[in-house]
Motif scaffolding. Structure first.
Motif, PDB file in Angstrom:
ATOM      1  N   ALA A 156     -12.192  26.195  21.740  1.00 37.38           N
ATOM      2  CA  ALA A 156     -12.895  25.013  22.237  1.00 37.38           C
ATOM      3  C   ALA A 156     -13.639  24.303  21.114  1.00 37.38           C
ATOM      4  CB  ALA A 156     -13.858  25.417  23.342  1.00 37.38           C
ATOM      5  N   TYR A 157     -14.226  25.047  20.207  1.00 34.91           N
ATOM      6  CA  TYR A 157     -14.930  24.429  19.083  1.00 34.91           C
ATOM      7  C   TYR A 157     -13.961  23.797  18.079  1.00 34.91           C
ATOM      8  CZ  TYR A 157     -19.464  26.430  20.395  1.00 34.91           C
ATOM      9  OH  TYR A 157     -20.636  26.727  21.041  1.00 34.91           O
ATOM     10  N   LEU A 158     -12.842  24.444  17.849  1.00 36.80           N
ATOM     11  CA  LEU A 158     -11.959  24.023  16.757  1.00 36.80           C
ATOM     12  C   LEU A 158     -10.840  23.091  17.193  1.00 36.80           C
ATOM     13  CD1 LEU A 158     -11.654  27.342  14.706  1.00 36.80           C
ATOM     14  CD2 LEU A 158     -13.285  25.461  14.437  1.00 36.80           C
ATOM     15  N   ARG A 159     -10.598  22.981  18.486  1.00 38.56           N
ATOM     16  CA  ARG A 159      -9.489  22.156  18.962  1.00 38.56           C
ATOM     17  C   ARG A 159      -9.616  20.710  18.495  1.00 38.56           C
ATOM     18  NH1 ARG A 159      -9.683  22.019  25.052  1.00 38.56           N
ATOM     19  NH2 ARG A 159      -9.526  24.264  24.693  1.00 38.56           N
ATOM     20  N   VAL A 160     -10.843  20.214  18.441  1.00 40.42           N
ATOM     21  CA  VAL A 160     -11.034  18.809  18.092  1.00 40.42           C
ATOM     22  C   VAL A 160     -10.641  18.521  16.644  1.00 40.42           C
ATOM     23  CG1 VAL A 160     -13.432  18.957  17.299  1.00 40.42           C
ATOM     24  CG2 VAL A 160     -12.634  16.891  18.489  1.00 40.42           C
ATOM     25  N   HIS A 161     -10.474  19.572  15.838  1.00 44.71           N
ATOM     26  CA  HIS A 161     -10.026  19.364  14.458  1.00 44.71           C
ATOM     27  C   HIS A 161      -8.562  18.941  14.403  1.00 44.71           C
ATOM     28  CE1 HIS A 161     -13.496  20.605  11.941  1.00 44.71           C
ATOM     29  NE2 HIS A 161     -13.870  21.119  13.081  1.00 44.71           N
ATOM     30  N   GLU A 162      -7.912  18.875  15.560  1.00 43.90           N
ATOM     31  CA  GLU A 162      -6.592  18.252  15.616  1.00 43.90           C
ATOM     32  C   GLU A 162      -6.690  16.761  15.296  1.00 43.90           C
ATOM     33  OE1 GLU A 162      -5.244  18.979  19.539  1.00 43.90           O
ATOM     34  OE2 GLU A 162      -5.218  21.178  19.321  1.00 43.90           O
ATOM     35  N   ARG A 163      -7.862  16.195  15.543  1.00 45.66           N
ATOM     36  CA  ARG A 163      -8.069  14.796  15.184  1.00 45.66           C
ATOM     37  C   ARG A 163      -8.139  14.679  13.664  1.00 45.66           C
ATOM     38  NH1 ARG A 163     -13.154  12.464  16.877  1.00 45.66           N
ATOM     39  NH2 ARG A 163     -12.171  10.535  16.202  1.00 45.66           N
ATOM     40  N   ARG A 164      -7.319  13.810  13.097  1.00 45.48           N
ATOM     41  CA  ARG A 164      -7.266  13.682  11.642  1.00 45.48           C
ATOM     42  C   ARG A 164      -8.622  13.312  11.066  1.00 45.48           C
ATOM     43  NH1 ARG A 164      -3.371   9.563   8.153  1.00 45.48           N
ATOM     44  NH2 ARG A 164      -3.941  10.399   6.089  1.00 45.48           N
ATOM     45  N   GLU A 165      -9.363  12.450  11.766  1.00 45.51           N
ATOM     46  CA  GLU A 165     -10.662  12.014  11.263  1.00 45.51           C
ATOM     47  C   GLU A 165     -11.626  13.187  11.114  1.00 45.51           C
ATOM     48  OE1 GLU A 165     -14.397   9.183  12.692  1.00 45.51           O
ATOM     49  OE2 GLU A 165     -12.385   8.799  13.455  1.00 45.51           O
TER      50      GLU A 165
END
Length: 301
Positions: A195-204
């Protein structure tokens, strides 16, 4: 982009990646100059602003914000620049980029003064705000980061051991090592880490890792080591708390580096949380809630 100060509330199923579940939160995008900040909020009453650490985002407060809101507070949890679902027009970071962002978001939300609960990277911005604009800080609870007026000792150097890897971070490399037993007292579940790291799929967000550390964290850390903040007066009531299992910040070390606080701060206290390491909000959320509610009451009196 919309004009500064406007908010664009968006349905949860339109966020990419989808927003994480947390009951009771409302979500909006707050537009300021060059930035669209995702803000999760809950409750009504006196404002409490929670600034997350790295590599986390608003969801860090999922176990803390609802309980504090239930005591009559409006809890505001923004995703800081380079994290979560916030979108920046300029990917660069300066030493006070996130501080400026926080102030702009508070202005857009009409929050002139608030209680603050800040962890890790968020505590950097909280500390900077306390020194630059003390009139905006009713009370400050700073988690897992020493105060700006700290005395340097080599014993705290292990706290910076993770920085070389982050300075050289390569796209696609997992950050899950940051949730190792060195930093948590209680192992996080795979679902929580994801849940914490999934958003690192966003390139930004992925690109922001090295920019954040090179542009903000390292310069501010050097200011700490050079004693820049020791030449300033800390005015807001500040409680700094550490987990008792946060190795570099064992209680004797912390008390030593803060021993001169009467000369540096108007009102300053220390607290230590049992069965917690660096990620205190996951290790001991109930203890953080208790500390916060007590400090809001005592610090503001």
């Amino acid at each position: 982009m919309d004009a500064p100060g406007t908010q664009d509330a968006t349905a949860g199923d339109t966020w990419s990646p989808p927003l994480l579940e947390a009951a009771g939160f409302e979500h909006a995008m707050v537009q300021t100059t060059g930035l669209r900040t995702h803000v999760a909020s809950i409750g009504a009453g006196d404002p409490v602003v929670m600034l997350h650490g790295f590599p986390e985002h608003w969801w860090q407060w999922r176990l803390i914000a609802p309980t504090i809101a239930a005591h009559g507070y409006r809890v505001i949890c923004p995703d800081l620049r380079g994290s979560g679902w916030t979108e920046a027009a300029d990917p660069r970071f300066g030493p006070e980029s996130q501080l400026d962002d926080v102030v702009a978001v508070l202005d857009a939300l009409g929050v002139a003064r608030a209680h603050f609960v800040c962890h890790d990277m968020g505590a950097i911005s909280g500390m900077q705000l306390s020194y630059r604009s003390p009139e905006r800080v009713r009370t400050m609870l700073q988690l897992a980061v020493p105060p700006g007026f700290m005395e340097f000792t080599p014993k705290v150097m292990p706290a910076f051991a993770h920085m070389p890897a982050l300075l050289m971070h390569r796209r696609g490399r997992s950050l899950r090592y940051l949730f190792s037993p060195r930093y948590v007292a209680r192992p996080l579940t795979e679902d929580t880490i994801e849940a914490y790291l999934r958003v690192h799929e966003r390139r930004e967000v992925e690109r922001a890792v090295t920019a954040l550390y090179r542009g903000m964290v390292i310069p501010v850390s050097m200011r700490l080591l050079r004693g820049v903040y020791k030449r300033m007066r800390l005015q807001p009531p500040t409680l700094t708390a550490f987990g008792r299992r946060d190795g570099p910040f064992a209680e004797p070390t912390v008390r030593r580096i803060c021993r001169d606080h009467e000369r540096r701060a108007d009102r300053f206290e220390l607290a230590f949380i049992d069965d917690a390491a660096h990620f205190v909000t996951d290790d001991a959320p109930d203890a953080v809630v208790a500390l916060a509610l007590d400090w809001f009451e005592r610090g503001a009196s």
